[in-house]
Design a protein around this motif. Structure first.
Motif, PDB file in Angstrom:
ATOM      1  N   GLU A 157      -6.704   1.473  -2.466  1.00 29.31           N
ATOM      2  CA  GLU A 157      -5.260   1.937  -2.817  1.00 29.31           C
ATOM      3  C   GLU A 157      -5.575   2.844  -4.115  1.00 29.31           C
ATOM      4  O   GLU A 157      -4.798   3.902  -4.465  1.00 29.31           O
ATOM      5  N   PHE A 163       1.043  -1.233  -0.012  1.00 26.26           N
ATOM      6  CA  PHE A 163      -0.025   0.156  -0.058  1.00 26.26           C
ATOM      7  C   PHE A 163       0.809   1.075   0.037  1.00 26.26           C
ATOM      8  O   PHE A 163       1.758   1.659   1.116  1.00 26.26           O
ATOM      9  N   ARG A 164       0.727   1.966  -1.013  1.00 24.14           N
ATOM     10  CA  ARG A 164       1.468   3.466  -1.251  1.00 24.14           C
ATOM     11  C   ARG A 164       2.753   3.157  -0.737  1.00 24.14           C
ATOM     12  O   ARG A 164       3.549   3.992  -0.042  1.00 24.14           O
TER      13      ARG A 164
END
Length: 572
Positions: free
Chosen positions: A277, A252-253
């Motif tokens: 996301e 995630f990111r």
């Protein structure tokens, strides 16, 4: 740095760090103190889930959730006239897992002797500590039950016959003696590891196992208002060993988020991150109408998947794929769904639990993270949490729970009771979370580890039952997508949905319910209402009891929850 849900536990962990102990010595010392200072939120008869990374090692799950006893069968419970596992009483006890897990972690990753680590808890149990206002309130709620049906609990928690005042000095010499016996068990061993292993054997085969099994074998009052005998035996204690597992992870990111497996609710948070996301930042902000709606609808989807597919041994990898996330992302509409909607997996039939509200109406209930009294009048327990990071790069998050003072009758020789984690099992063979001997109940305990480039940079968690991952999600979104610091993210207003099947007896469901802190803002609150959500305002500072520690370059940091003025972060 250390952070936890109680200042004394945080101070204990920090004292260990100041004296040269590592993060594992510190978290275990603080964890045993939590048994003493937050007895309404956890106890030695309960369980825990941990996530940690030893410096240079892999992210690892500490599995301290005990299984159902050999005698805990669906047929037995149904023969007792039950259609749900009760929320209080010894029949709902899983094998206690917390103490063995703490000792295992200390043996393998700590450096201190057991006597030194347990010395803090022994001192507070024997010499006393001030009773929290919340603990006193909990005792007050169950005082009638204690007087009428659980006299051993009345003797322990109401020694003068009355509910103790907040701040009163309370002692637990029986539990201090139990801890002393664990230290004494290892005195003849040749090594530190051997001394800790001897304590583990004593816990699982000595006084604790036999006293608990013998005491709970006598019929006693349960949450249903009926009397039942427990089925746990000394052999069940002896058969359990805490252990380690590999976590499940998703990206995630630019980070990797790690959780325990499908025997807890943690994979639901991973699924939510997968769904969210690709959205732009407005969809991820809980304080915008669009963001609040998107987050709530995502949570409803993943929590439905939790109850349809999660359980000990369940394979949930398919729920965490991008293809499945895209499918679920497409199910988020412009208005609030009032349906319970698990996703579809090829070749698998989702379990559909019974959906019922407590009083037949979909009115949400504000859960604040402290013990609450349901509309049936039953007092429900909660959880605590502790995080530690040290100078060497060891980092750990542990969420202990169960064995609340109101769980089941106190065992006089021990100074504590057993937990009621089996209430999360269904008396239905079709469920992946069905009650079966030797199976771990699907717990709500759900700490989180966040890694960057393979190295853990955040360890975090919160009490809150079904809200644990719901409250962690906005914090993660704010930190990993919004640029907030940990303390800013903890302080920021939050929300959660009640449109889920409650993990705790009596297992209710509230369609379209959303609980919000007023500080989320009028625009977001009005936007939720306009989209069809049933919104309940919970005040300005009421939801979430998050804490966290982390590493940022050469700096370590900690953050704790200000709500309730009970959590604390410290370090240097």
């Amino acid at each position: 740095m250390a952070a936890s849900t109680h200042a004394t536990a945080t101070a204990t962990a920090q004292a260990v760090l100041e004296r040269g102990g590592n993060a594992f010595d510190a978290v275990v010392a603080g964890g045993f103190v939590l048994h003493i200072v937050e007895p309404h939120l956890n106890g030695p008869g309960g369980d825990l889930v941990g996530l940690f990374q030893a410096a240079g090692g892999p992210a690892t799950v500490l599995a301290g959730q005990g299984p159902a006893p050999a005698g805990a069968t669906i047929a037995h419970f149904q023969a007792e006239g039950l259609d749900l596992v009760p929320g209080a009483g010894g029949l709902a006890a899983a094998v206690p897992g917390a103490v063995d897990a703490w000792l295992l972690l200390l043996r393998d990753h700590g450096t201190w002797e057991l006597a030194d680590v347990l010395g803090y808890a022994i001192g507070y149990a024997r010499d006393g500590h001030p009773l929290l206002a919340a603990a006193a309130a909990t005792i007050g709620r169950v005082a009638g039950l204690f007087r009428e049906a659980w006299p051993s609990s009345a003797a322990l928690w109401m020694p003068e016959g009355e509910v103790p005042d907040a701040g009163a000095l309370v002692r637990n010499p029986a539990y201090a003696a139990v801890l002393d016996s664990l230290v004494a068990a290892g005195r003849g061993a040749a090594s530190r590891e051997g001394r800790i292993d001897a304590a583990r054997v004593e816990w699982k085969t000595g006084l604790v196992a036999h006293a608990a099994a013998d005491f709970l074998s006598q019929p006693h009052r349960h949450a249903t208002g009926t009397d039942h005998a427990g089925v746990i035996t000394a052999a069940d204690f002896a058969a359990f060993d805490a252990g380690y597992e590999e976590p499940l992870t998703v990206p995630f990111r630019g980070h990797t988020v790690a959780k325990a497996g499908a025997w807890c609710q943690g994979p639901a948070l991973l699924e939510a991150l997968r769904i969210l996301e690709p959205f732009d930042d407005e969809h991820l902000d809980p304080q915008t109408p669009l963001g609040a709606h998107t987050i709530v609808e995502t949570l409803k989807l993943v929590l439905a998947d939790r109850d349809a597919y999660f359980g000990d041994g369940a394979d949930v990898a398919a729920l965490l794929t991008e293809d499945y996330a895209a499918q679920r992302r497409g199910e988020i509409g412009e208005t609030a769904s009032r349906a319970w909607r698990p996703g579809s997996l090829p070749g698998r039939t989702p379990f559909r639990p019974p959906l019922h509200t407590e009083d037949g109406t979909p009115a949400p209930v504000a859960g604040t993270g402290e013990p609450t009294v349901s509309r049936t009048g039953q007092t429900r327990g909660d959880t605590c949490h502790i995080d530690v990071v040290d100078r060497w790069g060891n980092i750990v998050a542990v969420t202990p729970s169960g064995g609340w003072l109101q769980s089941s009758p106190a065992i006089p020789e021990l100074g504590f009771c057993l937990g009621t984690r089996l209430q999360m099992c269904w008396l239905d063979e079709a469920s992946p979370g069905a009650l079966r001997p030797g199976i771990r109940p699907r717990t709500t305990l759900s700490p989180t580890l966040v890694l960057r480039g393979g190295t853990a940079v955040i360890a975090m968690g919160t009490p809150g039952g079904d809200q644990q991952d719901q409250w962690q999600l906005p914090m993660l979104l704010r930190m990993l997508a919004g640029g907030y610091s940990a303390q800013e993210a903890i302080d920021a207003p939050t929300l959660h949905t009640t449109a889920l099947v409650d993990s705790f007896w009596p297992r209710t469901w509230t369609p379209a319910g959303v609980v919000v802190e007023d500080r989320v803002g009028e625009e977001a609150i009005a936007g939720l209402g306009a989209r069809g959500h049933d919104v309940l305002r919970a005040g300005d500072w009421s939801l979430g009891r998050l804490s966290a520690v982390g590493v940022d370059g050469d700096t370590v940091w900690a953050a704790a929850n200000p709500r309730g003025m009970q959590g604390y972060a410290t370090g240097r």
